[in-house]
Design an enzyme around this catalytic site. Structure first.
Site, PDB file in Angstrom:
ATOM      1  CE1 TYR A 211      -0.421  -2.901 -20.476  1.00 28.12           C
ATOM      2  CE2 TYR A 211      -1.376  -1.713 -18.616  1.00 28.12           C
ATOM      3  CZ  TYR A 211      -0.995  -2.906 -19.212  1.00 28.12           C
ATOM      4  OH  TYR A 211      -1.177  -4.085 -18.542  1.00 28.12           O
TER       5      TYR A 211
ATOM      6  CG  PHE B  19      -7.351   4.695 -25.014  1.00 29.48           C
ATOM      7  CD1 PHE B  19      -7.655   3.797 -24.002  1.00 29.48           C
ATOM      8  CD2 PHE B  19      -7.672   4.347 -26.317  1.00 29.48           C
ATOM      9  CE1 PHE B  19      -8.263   2.590 -24.280  1.00 29.48           C
ATOM     10  CE2 PHE B  19      -8.274   3.138 -26.610  1.00 29.48           C
ATOM     11  CZ  PHE B  19      -8.577   2.255 -25.586  1.00 29.48           C
TER      12      PHE B  19
ATOM     13  CE1 TYR C 256      -5.940   9.493 -14.499  1.00 30.62           C
ATOM     14  CE2 TYR C 256      -6.686   8.158 -12.653  1.00 30.62           C
ATOM     15  CZ  TYR C 256      -6.439   8.305 -13.998  1.00 30.62           C
ATOM     16  OH  TYR C 256      -6.723   7.271 -14.853  1.00 30.62           O
TER      17      TYR C 256
HETATM   18  N1  UFG Z   1       1.848  -0.147  -4.256  1.00 28.96           N
HETATM   19  C1  UFG Z   1       2.868  -0.454  -3.369  1.00 28.96           C
HETATM   20  N2  UFG Z   1       4.149  -0.210  -3.781  1.00 28.96           N
HETATM   21  C2  UFG Z   1       4.475   0.304  -5.002  1.00 28.96           C
HETATM   22  C3  UFG Z   1       3.418   0.607  -5.899  1.00 28.96           C
HETATM   23  C4  UFG Z   1       2.113   0.371  -5.488  1.00 28.96           C
HETATM   24  O1  UFG Z   1       2.633  -0.914  -2.269  1.00 28.96           O
HETATM   25  O2  UFG Z   1       5.664   0.494  -5.305  1.00 28.96           O
HETATM   26  C5  UFG Z   1       0.462  -0.402  -3.858  1.00 28.96           C
HETATM   27  C6  UFG Z   1      -0.399   0.852  -3.831  1.00 28.96           C
HETATM   28  O3  UFG Z   1      -0.329   1.471  -2.584  1.00 28.96           O
HETATM   29  C7  UFG Z   1      -1.776   0.279  -4.140  1.00 28.96           C
HETATM   30  C8  UFG Z   1      -1.500  -0.933  -5.029  1.00 28.96           C
HETATM   31  O4  UFG Z   1      -0.127  -1.231  -4.822  1.00 28.96           O
HETATM   32  O5  UFG Z   1      -2.375  -0.160  -2.960  1.00 28.96           O
HETATM   33  C9  UFG Z   1      -1.715  -0.645  -6.504  1.00 28.96           C
HETATM   34  O6  UFG Z   1      -1.047   0.562  -6.828  1.00 28.96           O
HETATM   35  P1  UFG Z   1      -0.861   1.093  -8.335  1.00 28.96           P
HETATM   36  O7  UFG Z   1      -0.017   2.320  -8.259  1.00 28.96           O
HETATM   37  O8  UFG Z   1      -0.392  -0.039  -9.183  1.00 28.96           O
HETATM   38  O9  UFG Z   1      -2.324   1.433  -8.814  1.00 28.96           O
HETATM   39  P2  UFG Z   1      -3.477   2.281  -8.089  1.00 28.96           P
HETATM   40  O10 UFG Z   1      -4.370   1.366  -7.339  1.00 28.96           O
HETATM   41  O11 UFG Z   1      -2.904   3.449  -7.390  1.00 28.96           O
HETATM   42  O12 UFG Z   1      -4.283   2.769  -9.363  1.00 28.96           O
HETATM   43  C10 UFG Z   1      -4.805   4.017  -9.416  1.00 28.96           C
HETATM   44  C11 UFG Z   1      -6.282   3.915  -9.704  1.00 28.96           C
HETATM   45  C12 UFG Z   1      -6.527   3.641 -11.134  1.00 28.96           C
HETATM   46  C13 UFG Z   1      -5.758   4.613 -11.952  1.00 28.96           C
HETATM   47  C14 UFG Z   1      -4.310   4.513 -11.666  1.00 28.96           C
HETATM   48  C15 UFG Z   1      -3.578   5.548 -12.469  1.00 28.96           C
HETATM   49  O13 UFG Z   1      -6.872   2.910  -8.904  1.00 28.96           O
HETATM   50  O14 UFG Z   1      -7.886   3.800 -11.419  1.00 28.96           O
HETATM   51  O15 UFG Z   1      -4.076   4.780 -10.319  1.00 28.96           O
HETATM   52  O16 UFG Z   1      -2.342   5.135 -12.831  1.00 28.96           O
HETATM   53  F1  UFG Z   1      -6.006   4.419 -13.263  1.00 28.96           F
END
Ligand code: UFG
Length: 335
Positions: free
Chosen positions: A15, A78, A146
């Site tokens: 990505y 990456f 991770y």
């Molecule tokens: N979330 C929901 N429902 C969902 C998916 C996510 O409520 O179905 C919430 C999560 O709890 C979080 C926010 O949306 O609060 C963002 O979640 P993401 O899964 O989109 O991303 P993250 O914040 O978990 O990202 C993390 C780290 C990044 C890392 C990434 C790896 O913050 O640095 O995971 O994929 F790169």
């Protein structure tokens, strides 16, 4: 032997990698992508000038052949696995792929005296931050394998700098989002766990209702706050990191975010505004390992790389993701 200005991009079919490769190719830079295509997409490499080599970053023989043929001036790395939940249940997969395999790459770089490295690091290296917004000097205490697999590579890079002069820029991404402005390339994970595409998939019918992971966080609306950084801005930071290293810059680590925090509920509201549709939602429990808020202080990246995010309006970022996800232009690779 070619001119010494070719750049090796590992994971360039993923990505963030593919958006960076496209930007670098548009800047007339010569790029070789090394990607095992486990999660990457061949179709994400859209420029004919880019050579795609399908293989592993742990394959020293292949790396030696590539370095001997191209005489790379820099590497952008990456290639990594990035499912936080999976890293908890299968940590060795993450330590092997994200920490151990890059050792072969670094060893071959040392052999060929290639001493410039741009690394995809993450805000997950901070764990649960003590303060907001997050600055680079704050304690790094990741709370999942991770984040630890990435932090260890940051440490390894610092040791290599000390030992043999490898100069690196560690780019700590916050939450990557959006797609290219023409909708030709975009985000296509399988499985998709990230919030914005997951919400959009609830609208395209590819997935059921979105579960909001926790509504009792100590935030204004009770849902988690993140810093959603547009993938085109991330790509631009890599180009600037290359320029920084090519002009002799010392090793650095910088946050890449907008500095603006957006809650899960605000993301859903922005998506409803952009699409005119109501998102089916289920209120769920907290997801293990999710900090309440992660927002960058991006000022160091501006100071050191001359970079700042151009896309800070979440409505526009969500619109960009929707253009890709809805296939109104080109659609996803697998769609
Ligand atoms: N979330 C929901 N429902 C969902 C998916 C996510 O409520 O179905 C919430 C999560 O709890 C979080 C926010 O949306 O609060 C963002 O979640 P993401 O899964 O989109 O991303 P993250 O914040 O978990 O990202 C993390 C780290 C990044 C890392 C990434 C790896 O913050 O640095 O995971 O994929 F790169």
């Amino acid at each position: 032997m070619e001119m010494a200005d070719t750049i090796l991009v590992t994971g360039g079919a993923g990505y963030i990698g593919s958006h960076t490769v496209r930007m670098l190719a548009a800047q007339q830079r010569k790029i070789v992508v090394l990607d095992n295509l486990v999660y990457g997409h061949r179709e994400a490499i859209v420029d004919d000038s880019v050579e795609l080599v399908v293989g592993s970053i742990g394959d020293k023989q292949l790396l030696r052949e590539l370095f001997a043929r191209h005489s790379f001036s820099a590497v952008i790395h990456f290639a990594a696995f990035a499912y936080v939940g999976e890293s908890v249940t299968d940590p060795l997969k993450y330590y092997r792929n994200n920490t151990a395999e890059p050792l072969a790459l670094l060893e071959v770089m040392q052999e060929f005296a290639c001493k410039s490295f741009v690394f995809s690091s993450t805000c997950a290296t901070y764990g649960v931050p003590e303060q907001m917004p997050i600055t680079e000097s704050m304690r790094q205490a990741p709370i999942n394998p991770y984040g630890r697999s990435k932090l260890m590579l940051e440490w390894i890079l610092a040791d290599c700098d000390h030992a043999w002069g490898l100069r690196s820029v560690c780019l700590r991404y916050f939450n990557a989002s959006g797609c290219s402005s023409d909708g030709l390339i975009g985000e296509d994970h399988n499985p998709e766990t990230h919030l914005i595409p997951r919400v959009l998939m609830a609208l395209t019918g590819e997935a059921g209702p979105v579960e909001i992971f926790g509504t009792d966080y100590p935030t204004p609306d009770g849902t988690c706050i993140r810093d959603y950084i547009h993938v085109v801005d991330l790509a631009d930071a890599h180009a600037k990191a290359l320029d920084y290293l090519s002009t002799g810059g010392a090793s650095q680590r910088v946050n890449l975010g907008t500095g603006v925090g957006v809650s899960v509920k605000e993301i859903i509201a922005a998506i409803e505004k952009v699409t005119g549709q109501t998102v089916p939602v289920v209120l769920g429990n907290r997801r293990a390992g999710d900090p309440a808020a992660l927002v960058a202080d991006p000022s160091l990246a501006h100071q050191i790389l001359g970079w700042k995010a151009d896309h800070c309006d979440i409505t526009e970022t969500v619109r960009s993701a929707w253009m890709w996800m809805s296939g109104s232009k080109h659609g996803r690779y697998s769609a």
